[in-house]
Every structure is written in structure tokens, then in C-alpha cells.
Design a protein around this motif. Structure first.
Motif, short mmCIF file in Angstrom:
data_model
loop_
_atom_site.label_atom_id
_atom_site.label_comp_id
_atom_site.label_asym_id
_atom_site.label_seq_id
_atom_site.Cartn_x
_atom_site.Cartn_y
_atom_site.Cartn_z
N ASN A 84 0.87 -1.15 0.04
CA ASN A 84 0.20 -0.15 -0.11
C ASN A 84 0.83 1.34 0.10
O ASN A 84 0.53 2.34 -0.28
CB ASN A 84 -0.93 -0.01 1.43
CG ASN A 84 -0.30 -0.01 2.48
OD1 ASN A 84 0.70 0.44 2.82
ND2 ASN A 84 -0.90 -0.81 3.51
N GLY A 85 2.21 1.15 0.23
CA GLY A 85 2.98 2.31 0.00
C GLY A 85 3.10 3.05 1.28
O GLY A 85 3.79 4.21 1.30
N SER A 86 2.42 2.91 2.23
CA SER A 86 2.50 3.85 3.34
C SER A 86 3.55 3.82 4.48
O SER A 86 3.56 4.79 5.04
CB SER A 86 1.06 3.56 3.99
OG SER A 86 0.99 2.39 4.73
N PHE A 106 2.02 -0.37 -6.14
CA PHE A 106 1.41 0.58 -5.07
C PHE A 106 0.12 0.09 -5.18
O PHE A 106 -0.65 0.59 -6.49
CB PHE A 106 1.69 1.88 -5.40
CG PHE A 106 3.01 2.36 -4.97
CD1 PHE A 106 3.48 3.16 -3.74
CD2 PHE A 106 4.05 2.23 -5.72
CE1 PHE A 106 4.43 3.42 -3.33
CE2 PHE A 106 5.35 2.74 -5.43
CZ PHE A 106 5.53 3.13 -4.20
N ILE A 108 -3.36 1.57 -4.94
CA ILE A 108 -4.08 3.02 -4.54
C ILE A 108 -5.44 3.03 -5.40
O ILE A 108 -5.51 2.86 -6.55
CB ILE A 108 -3.23 4.15 -4.99
CG1 ILE A 108 -1.88 4.16 -4.57
CG2 ILE A 108 -3.96 5.49 -4.90
CD1 ILE A 108 -1.03 5.24 -5.10
N VAL A 128 1.61 8.26 0.76
CA VAL A 128 1.45 7.32 -0.31
C VAL A 128 2.23 7.89 -1.49
O VAL A 128 2.88 7.44 -2.33
CB VAL A 128 0.29 6.42 -0.06
CG1 VAL A 128 0.45 5.60 -1.51
CG2 VAL A 128 -0.02 5.75 0.79
N ASN A 131 5.56 8.83 -1.65
CA ASN A 131 6.40 7.51 -1.94
C ASN A 131 6.56 7.17 -3.36
O ASN A 131 7.47 6.83 -3.89
CB ASN A 131 6.10 6.48 -0.95
CG ASN A 131 6.46 6.96 0.46
OD1 ASN A 131 7.49 7.42 0.66
ND2 ASN A 131 5.69 6.57 1.50
#
Length: 303
Positions: A84-86, A106, A108, A128, A131
């Protein structure tokens, strides 16, 4: 081979959360060394490309070191990561670039902050996207996965196109599969009809990874859009992937429950290789999502 490092996730997306009942204990999951032993056997069987998934794989301590060691194994051609890239820091992404990560996917589902909060119960879309931007800037290949379910809207699609306006990113719209407790209805057919009606699409036939997406270029956009339609454009005849859960269950298909627990064979790699070979040749011909839901638990198998 898709490898789930953990069933845990810091998100609670509404299309996945119903699958989460009770998390595994840390003692239940495979060690990184055990995972690497399975990967060594996989390479001997001709499996040279690996996708790291979860839950959320970046939650597990030491995941970057594991990816480094996996990349270093003889015979491994590709290692990618779905997230999820968080939880990335820029230094994490620098390290992943240094060790040669081949791609980061990712997840999103919207670029609207309020909608993002409703979907995943987290209010960190800005981080996110930063990133994603940074990964792209330092030269990591990136893709974006967006789930299409019964709540998906055309306005969401329109906004998502911002990601590929001036970046060579693959934006994939993925039809939600009817797993345990999932809604069977999606808007994938409606979405494709809408896109065909409102945009000039040019088929893009070059490979953009290992997945089953059909890719297109839209006039005046730098990136690509792709559609992955497990229900309405069944691609079982081309599926060559297997999945390994964090507890060592080798799963051959998201629909079918057949599989094998590899834990009992981890002390004998020749026996492990033999068992893996036997089960891989039992991979089912096709899924039957069009007829019924599966009992697969999404957070334990990583999609």
C-alpha cells in the motif's frame, strides 16, 4: 511465485477487511531462512520470478534484508513487491533501489482523500503519493493497482488518470474476485465500456510485467492503463503462478482450496523439492468464480 510475508496489514480496506478474523501468531509464520529454502527449491523447478506480498509486507521487520537475500540467490531473475506504500521512508526506497528491486506495485484505489479514508480507514494518501513519486524519481519501476468493485465510479477513474499524465506508469484496474465474504458484483464491464466510448485506446502489446493485464495507451498520456478481469475475461489458460502463504501453505489457485503444507518438509530440501514438484503439476485447469465464491482469505495469501 507470490510469497506472503505476513497476514497483517495496517489498513482495513472494506473489500478485504471482512476476511480478517484472527491474526496469526508470529511463531506460526515461516522464518526468512525457511522462505529462502523454499525459493531455492522453486528455482530448481524453473521458478525464477517472485512477488513479495502480504497482508502488508512492509509491516514485517527485516523485509528489505529478505528481498536482498532473495535477489542474490543463484537463478533468481526478478523480485517485485506489492504494497500500500504507506510505510516506506525515502531511505527504504533508496535501499530497495540499491539492491535491485525490479518493480513496486502500489495499491491506490482513489486520489480523493476523503474517499481514500472511507475505503481503507487510513488518512495518509499524501504520504503514499510522495513515496510513489520518489520511487519513480529514483528509477524504480512502479505500477499502480486499483480495485474495481460495485462502488467504483467513473469519476474515480477520471481522477486516477492524473498518475499517468506525465509519467510512464502502468495503471491497472483489477476486477475484485468473489473471495470469502466478498461481493460478487463489480463494475468492470461498465468501466471498460465507458473508457472505450470516451477515449481513444491503442493496444500496447509489449510486456509490462508478468501479470495478465491487457494494456492500452491513451492519446496524450505518457503512461499506460491495464485491465485485469478475472471474471469477465477469464485468463486461466495463461496462469502460471503459485502462491506461498506466510505459514508455508503452497496454494495453486485463488479459487480452489487444494494445496500442501510445506512446513513438514523444510528439514529435507530434496524431499521439499519433490513435494513442490508433485503439487505444482496438480494446479487446477481453471477457477469457477463465475459460479460461486471461494473460501480463500485474501489477507493471508496476498492476492
Amino acid at each position: 511465485m507470490r510469497i506472503s510475508l505476513t497476514d497483517r496489514c495496517n489498513y482495513a480496506c472494506y473489500y478485504c477487511k471482512p476476511d480478517i478474523a484472527k491474526h496469526l501468531c508470529h511463531s506460526d509464520i515461516l522464518t526468512y531462512e525457511q522462505l529462502l529454502d523454499i525459493c531455492r527449491c522453486a528455482v530448481l523447478l524453473g521458478i525464477t520470478r517472485f512477488k513479495i506480498t502480504g497482508g502488508e509486507p512492509t509491516l514485517r521487520k527485516g523485509y528489505i534484508g529478505f528481498i536482498r537475500r532473495l535477489k542474490e540467490l543463484d537463478g533468481v531473475e526478478q523480485v517485485t513487491l506489492t504494497t500500500n506504500g504507506s510505510l516506506f521512508s525515502f531511505s527504504d526506497l533508496d535501499e530497495l533501489k540499491k539492491i535491485g528491486i525490479d518493480c513496486i506495485n502500489f495499491s491506490i484505489d482513489t486520489l480523493d482523500e476523503s474517499e481514500y479514508l472511507k475505503i481503507c480507514k487510513m488518512n495518509n494518501l499524501e504520504k503514499v503519493l510522495l513515496n510513489l513519486e520518489y520511487a519513480y524519481k529514483i528509477g524504480i519501476a512502479v505500477k499502480v493497482n486499483c480495485v474495481v468493485d460495485n462502488l467504483f465510479s467513473f469519476s474515480r477513474f477520471e481522477s486516477m488518470l492524473e498518475l499517468i499524465q506525465d509519467k510512464k506508469i502502468a495503471l491497472r484496474f483489477i476486477e475484485l474476485m468473489p473471495l470469502k465474504n466478498s461481493d460478487r458484483n463489480t463494475k468492470m464491464d461498465e468501466l471498460i465500456e465507458y473508457v472505450q466510448k470516451n477515449y481513444t485506446l491503442n493496444a500496447y502489446d509489449e510486456k509490462l510485467g508478468n501479470g495478465p493485464a491487457h494494456y492500452y495507451k491513451i492519446t496524450d498520456y505518457q503512461g499506460y492503463i491495464g485491465f485485469i478481469e478475472a471474471l469477465h475475461n477469464k485468463f486461466c489458460q495463461d496462469c502460471n503462478r503459485i502462491r506461498l502463504s506466510s505459514v508455508g501453505q503452497l496454494k495453486l489457485c485463488l479459487f480452489h482450496m487444494d494445496g500442501v503444507d510445506l512446513k513438514p518438509y523444510l528439514d529435507n530440501l530434496s524431499e521439499l523439492e519433490k513435494v513442490m514438484r508433485e503439487w505444482i503439476f496438480k494446479k487446477p485447469k481453471e477457477h469457477h468464480f463465475e459460479k460461486e465464491n471461494s473460501s480463500t482469505v485474501m489477507n493471508e495469501i496476498g492476492g
